[in-house]
Design an enzyme around this catalytic site. Structure first.
Site, mmCIF file in Angstrom:
data_model
loop_
_atom_site.group_PDB
_atom_site.id
_atom_site.type_symbol
_atom_site.label_atom_id
_atom_site.label_comp_id
_atom_site.label_asym_id
_atom_site.label_seq_id
_atom_site.Cartn_x
_atom_site.Cartn_y
_atom_site.Cartn_z
ATOM 1 C CG ASP A 88 5.205 5.664 8.891
ATOM 2 O OD1 ASP A 88 5.707 4.524 8.946
ATOM 3 O OD2 ASP A 88 4.145 5.971 9.483
ATOM 4 C CG ASP A 99 4.401 0.645 10.337
ATOM 5 O OD1 ASP A 99 5.029 1.643 9.961
ATOM 6 O OD2 ASP A 99 3.173 0.653 10.580
ATOM 7 C CG HIS A 158 -0.807 -0.320 13.634
ATOM 8 N ND1 HIS A 158 -0.075 -1.168 12.847
ATOM 9 C CD2 HIS A 158 -0.230 0.909 13.471
ATOM 10 C CE1 HIS A 158 0.877 -0.475 12.231
ATOM 11 N NE2 HIS A 158 0.818 0.789 12.592
ATOM 12 C CG HIS A 166 -3.342 0.280 10.454
ATOM 13 N ND1 HIS A 166 -2.712 0.621 9.277
ATOM 14 C CD2 HIS A 166 -2.870 1.148 11.374
ATOM 15 C CE1 HIS A 166 -1.918 1.654 9.485
ATOM 16 N NE2 HIS A 166 -1.995 1.997 10.742
ATOM 17 C CD GLU A 191 1.915 4.544 13.753
ATOM 18 O OE1 GLU A 191 2.471 5.411 13.057
ATOM 19 O OE2 GLU A 191 1.171 3.676 13.270
ATOM 20 C CD GLU A 281 5.040 2.975 12.937
ATOM 21 O OE1 GLU A 281 5.224 3.764 11.994
ATOM 22 O OE2 GLU A 281 4.105 2.166 12.984
HETATM 23 CO CO CO Z 1 2.334 2.180 11.774
#
Ligand code: CO
Length: 296
Positions: A88, A99, A158, A166, A191, A281
């Site tokens: 990640d 992200d 998010h 976030h 995600e 994600e």
């Molecule tokens: Co994330």
């Protein structure tokens, strides 16, 4: 917090996404049995910087039943075994964040990996301005359950704000009541996590990732803590790794800042029954009739 972005801001989101995609693919190739987690995380973070970005958070390399928030410590000697590894990565340009995560599976559970990937694809296919996040959560769960697995109910996607990993809204991985309507120009990370366990995570006692609680904290009186906090302030409220700071008595100083309420840890999150977890994600920009994946 305005989560609707201008043209210039979206350009920075896209640039962060392009860097991330390259770093993710190159780092994934380094994840093999016997490779060092510390060298892998450092490789990813150095590559982000050399491509003109900054890590938006430390490279996460959570394994097996750990779903998220493991990054190696400074003296970490851990090497990958036959693990299910969640890579990640976060990249930012001037605070505008990308992200993205993928599962590198050294454990031979291809269908569990496929379940979270398919959940993500289902979400991306249906996103457009005007969709309710509850519909997205329902679709993700439906897709993952077709593979015979469960989504992790208490982990969500998010929004991404400037220097904010976030931001609202949260994007559920299960059906929920209520929900939020997405708007054009909004940047969100989707995600899904899939597991053959109970589908919930809990905090562990382990943490190597922290964030500053407020952007302008009072400086502590103790010189060592004061000096460290001055460096930490550079990251605003973005997550950072303890290993990014090399100095004497670092553990003591971190505990001191934590006890003072100036920084908070992100504990490693683990599946409650100890079952394997996969993750996929992407970051997307919501458009009138669909979405643009920035990290593809
Ligand atoms: Co994330």
């Amino acid at each position: 917090m305005n989560n609707h972005h201008t043209h210039e801001e979206l350009k920075k989101h896209r640039q962060a996404g392009r860097i991330l995609a390259e770093v993710r693919e190159k780092t994934a190739k380094k994840i093999v049995v016997g490779a060092s987690t510390l060298e892998t995380a450092t490789f990813a973070e150095d590559l982000i910087r050399s491509l003109g970005g900054q890590p938006a958070f430390p490279c996460n390399l959570s394994r097996n039943e750990d779903a998220a928030h493991y990054t190696p410590g400074a003296d970490d000697t851990l090497v990958f075994g036959e693990d299910m590894v969640k890579l990640d990565i976060g990249v930012h340009i001037d605070g505008y964040i990308a992200d993205s995560a993928m599962t590198v599976d050294l454990s031979d559970h291809p269908e569990l990996v496929e379940a979270s990937t398919a959940g993500l694809a289902a979400a991306i296919n249906m996103i457009h301005a005007g969709i309710n996040t509850a519909e997205i959560g329902a679709a993700i769960e439906r897709e993952i359950s077709e593979f015979g697995y469960k989504p992790i109910a208490n982990l969500t996607g998010h929004g991404l704000g400037r220097y904010l990993t976030h931001a609202p809204p949260s994007i559920p991985n299960i059906p929920i009541r209520g929900g939020t309507v997405l708007v054009e120009g909004q940047v969100v990370a989707i995600e899904p996590f899939a597991t053959d366990g109970a589908g919930r995570i809990r905090d562990t006692q382990r943490s190597e990732i922290y964030h500053l609680v407020t952007e302008n904290p009072p400086l502590p009186r103790i010189p060592r803590a004061r000096a460290l906090l001055k460096e930490i302030i550079e990251y605003r409220t973005l997550p950072f790794a303890k290993r990014w700071f090399s100095r004497e008595k670092i553990d003591f100083t971190f505990r001191n800042l934590e006890k003072s309420g100036l920084i908070e840890s992100y504990p490693v999150l683990t599946e409650v029954t100890g079952a394997l977890v996969s993750q996929a994600e992407h970051t997307v920009i919501v458009t009138a009739d669909g979405c643009e994946v920035t990290t593809g």
